[in-house]
Scaffold this active site. Structure first.
Site, mmCIF file in Angstrom:
data_model
loop_
_atom_site.group_PDB
_atom_site.id
_atom_site.type_symbol
_atom_site.label_atom_id
_atom_site.label_comp_id
_atom_site.label_asym_id
_atom_site.label_seq_id
_atom_site.Cartn_x
_atom_site.Cartn_y
_atom_site.Cartn_z
ATOM 1 N N ARG A 82 27.002 18.798 -10.241
ATOM 2 C CA ARG A 82 26.347 17.612 -9.647
ATOM 3 C C ARG A 82 27.342 16.498 -9.314
ATOM 4 O O ARG A 82 27.031 15.312 -9.484
ATOM 5 C CB ARG A 82 25.227 17.073 -10.534
ATOM 6 N N SER A 97 15.485 15.446 -11.466
ATOM 7 C CA SER A 97 15.963 15.479 -12.860
ATOM 8 C C SER A 97 16.698 14.186 -13.144
ATOM 9 O O SER A 97 17.676 13.858 -12.462
ATOM 10 C CB SER A 97 16.919 16.648 -13.067
ATOM 11 N N GLU A 154 21.779 11.699 -14.278
ATOM 12 C CA GLU A 154 22.147 12.340 -13.001
ATOM 13 C C GLU A 154 21.864 11.337 -11.875
ATOM 14 O O GLU A 154 22.557 11.276 -10.880
ATOM 15 C CB GLU A 154 21.317 13.614 -12.797
HETATM 16 C C1 LIG Z 1 11.313 15.691 -6.460
HETATM 17 C C2 LIG Z 1 12.804 15.826 -6.489
HETATM 18 C C3 LIG Z 1 13.401 17.064 -6.730
HETATM 19 C C4 LIG Z 1 14.782 17.192 -6.776
HETATM 20 N N1 LIG Z 1 15.324 18.422 -7.007
HETATM 21 C C5 LIG Z 1 16.659 18.570 -7.028
HETATM 22 C C6 LIG Z 1 17.239 19.852 -7.263
HETATM 23 O O1 LIG Z 1 16.570 20.861 -7.416
HETATM 24 N N2 LIG Z 1 18.594 19.928 -7.291
HETATM 25 C C7 LIG Z 1 19.410 18.843 -7.116
HETATM 26 O O2 LIG Z 1 20.638 18.989 -7.138
HETATM 27 N N3 LIG Z 1 18.873 17.622 -6.885
HETATM 28 C C8 LIG Z 1 17.537 17.457 -6.841
HETATM 29 N N4 LIG Z 1 17.007 16.214 -6.621
HETATM 30 C C9 LIG Z 1 17.889 15.043 -6.484
HETATM 31 C C10 LIG Z 1 18.352 14.733 -5.035
HETATM 32 O O3 LIG Z 1 17.430 15.217 -4.088
HETATM 33 C C11 LIG Z 1 19.741 15.309 -4.760
HETATM 34 O O4 LIG Z 1 20.721 14.756 -5.623
HETATM 35 C C12 LIG Z 1 20.175 15.044 -3.309
HETATM 36 O O5 LIG Z 1 21.331 15.777 -3.042
HETATM 37 C C13 LIG Z 1 20.449 13.574 -3.013
HETATM 38 O O6 LIG Z 1 20.570 13.420 -1.619
HETATM 39 P P1 LIG Z 1 20.203 12.049 -0.903
HETATM 40 O O7 LIG Z 1 20.514 12.187 0.534
HETATM 41 O O8 LIG Z 1 18.842 11.633 -1.253
HETATM 42 O O9 LIG Z 1 21.290 11.078 -1.573
HETATM 43 P P2 LIG Z 1 21.076 9.603 -2.087
HETATM 44 O O10 LIG Z 1 20.176 9.606 -3.266
HETATM 45 O O11 LIG Z 1 20.758 8.700 -0.968
HETATM 46 O O12 LIG Z 1 22.568 9.293 -2.594
HETATM 47 C C14 LIG Z 1 23.138 10.045 -3.655
HETATM 48 C C15 LIG Z 1 24.648 9.775 -3.664
HETATM 49 O O13 LIG Z 1 25.222 10.312 -2.483
HETATM 50 C C16 LIG Z 1 25.914 9.296 -1.736
HETATM 51 N N5 LIG Z 1 25.730 9.621 -0.318
HETATM 52 C C17 LIG Z 1 24.557 9.928 0.323
HETATM 53 N N6 LIG Z 1 24.810 10.247 1.608
HETATM 54 C C18 LIG Z 1 26.167 10.117 1.785
HETATM 55 C C19 LIG Z 1 27.040 10.320 2.887
HETATM 56 N N7 LIG Z 1 26.603 10.719 4.095
HETATM 57 N N8 LIG Z 1 28.372 10.104 2.696
HETATM 58 C C20 LIG Z 1 28.849 9.705 1.486
HETATM 59 N N9 LIG Z 1 28.067 9.487 0.411
HETATM 60 C C21 LIG Z 1 26.736 9.712 0.558
HETATM 61 C C22 LIG Z 1 25.288 7.990 -2.160
HETATM 62 O O14 LIG Z 1 26.196 6.930 -2.000
HETATM 63 C C23 LIG Z 1 24.995 8.284 -3.645
HETATM 64 O O15 LIG Z 1 26.167 8.106 -4.410
HETATM 65 C C24 LIG Z 1 15.616 16.056 -6.559
HETATM 66 C C25 LIG Z 1 15.027 14.816 -6.298
HETATM 67 C C26 LIG Z 1 13.634 14.693 -6.243
HETATM 68 C C27 LIG Z 1 13.021 13.352 -5.938
#
Ligand SMILES: Cc1cc2nc3c(=O)[nH]c(=O)nc-3n(C[C@H](O)[C@H](O)[C@H](O)COP(=O)(O)OP(=O)(O)OC[C@H]3O[C@@H](n4cnc5c(N)ncnc54)[C@H](O)[C@@H]3O)c2cc1C
Length: 303
Positions: free
Chosen positions: A175, A225, A295
């Site tokens: 992660r 999570s 996380e």
């Molecule tokens: C219902 C639910 C289920 C989930 N299940 C999983 C799962 O099974 N597995 C899992 O790993 N995660 C899961 N997650 C967590 C989440 O979806 C992941 O961590 C996902 O990868 C985050 O992506 P995001 O675009 O929403 O990032 P954000 O939450 O917007 O940002 C996360 C981090 O990434 C950085 N970031 C985002 N975009 C960029 C970019 N383009 N360039 C540089 N930095 C960037 C941000 O600055 C921050 O540090 C879940 C979340 C929810 C709500």
């Protein structure tokens, strides 16, 4: 906020792509978080200028994808938030490769893979993040991780300069990746998949989606999570064994369905969620000796 900076930023992004005092609760899956001073969603070609302007005026900037792994403080974020999830989508399939803009949802990308009979993204179809966020977090599920399928990414560094990085340069771990630590913004990713059977790929995605619906509290806002999986344990089990199923602080609650999820049960504040997370971690450590590490990323100002 410096008016000249604001005017120059508007000139770069276009006025309609910049908002002042934008509530971050609109951009996070927890549905909490105070206002960002400035929220911009520029087109890809304007991102380097946005970064350079922020640097020149010494305004802090923060990148968000789909906000699905974020807890933003109730007092919001000082400076500029660059929102990637609303950028005009870009996706291109060539052989077994998919080149995709970082703002694209992972689920849309996985659907495109299935449509083109490409296997490898089945595990990712139900993760509600953007491609950029998934790469930064090395998102994973059901035995798969982004690091297994990513070939290269295009990034912008802190000076707004573009570079191509291969998977082995991204320092992936559980992660995490080295991208955030180096302050880089991901603009594009290339996934390398393999040929498969369209219906088998779709069937697997449906099965995994059903499993999520059965096991996860998808009916409530959350960030997935809440804690990382501690080596040799499951966070949800440790929390359940500590007697914390359904435990509440204000509007935040340890999900009764899956103790690994903290949910926004009813009008939670970011402070409720943060306090709940601290209390849970403390109790689990007392009971089991295992230290839980969030996380979910906490950003902005808390009360
Ligand atoms: C219902 C639910 C289920 C989930 N299940 C999983 C799962 O099974 N597995 C899992 O790993 N995660 C899961 N997650 C967590 C989440 O979806 C992941 O961590 C996902 O990868 C985050 O992506 P995001 O675009 O929403 O990032 P954000 O939450 O917007 O940002 C996360 C981090 O990434 C950085 N970031 C985002 N975009 C960029 C970019 N383009 N360039 C540089 N930095 C960037 C941000 O600055 C921050 O540090 C879940 C979340 C929810 C709500």
């Amino acid at each position: 906020m410096n008016q000249q900076f604001l005017d120059e930023l508007k000139a770069v992004t276009g006025e309609e792509r910049l908002k002042e005092r934008e509530p971050m609760s609109r951009h996070t899956t927890f549905r909490v978080g105070g206002a960002a001073d400035i929220f911009v969603c520029p087109e890809y070609e304007n991102l380097p200028d946005v970064i350079r302007l922020c640097r020149r005026y010494e305004e802090p900037y923060y990148i968000i994808g789909n906000g699905s792994n974020l807890l933003v403080g109730d007092k919001g974020i000082r400076g500029v938030v660059i929102g990637m999830a609303r950028i005009t989508p870009r996706i291109e399939v060539s052989g077994t490769r998919i080149r995709v803009g970082a703002g694209m949802l992972l689920s849309t990308t996985a659907a495109c893979a299935a449509e083109n009979s490409l296997s490898g993204m089945e595990f990712a179809a139900g993760i509600p993040g953007s491609v950029g966020g998934a790469v930064v977090m090395n998102a994973g599920a059901y035995g798969g991780e982004i690091k297994d399928i990513i070939e290269e990414v295009t990034v912008l560094d802190r000076e707004g300069r573009s570079a191509r990085l291969m998977a082995q340069d991204l320092d992936f771990g559980y992660r995490r990746s080295g991208i955030a630590e180096q302050g880089m913004l991901v603009t594009e990713a290339v996934f390398r998949l393999s040929h498969g059977e369209k219906e088998a790929i779709r069937g697997m995605m449906r099965r995994l989606a059903q499993e999520r619906t059965l096991k996860q509290p998808l009916e409530y806002p959350s960030a997935g999570s809440t804690f990382k999986r501690p080596p040799g344990f499951f966070a949800g089990k440790l929390i359940m064994d500590a007697g914390l199923r359904g435990y509440r602080v204000g509007g935040a609650q340890v999900s009764e369905k899956h103790c690994g999820f903290v949910i926004n049960r009813e009008d939670a504040t970011a402070d409720d969620i943060r306090r709940l997370m601290r209390e849970v971690a403390q109790k689990v450590e007392e009971m089991s000796g295992v230290r839980l590490e969030p996380e979910v990323k906490m950003i902005g100002e808390f009360s």
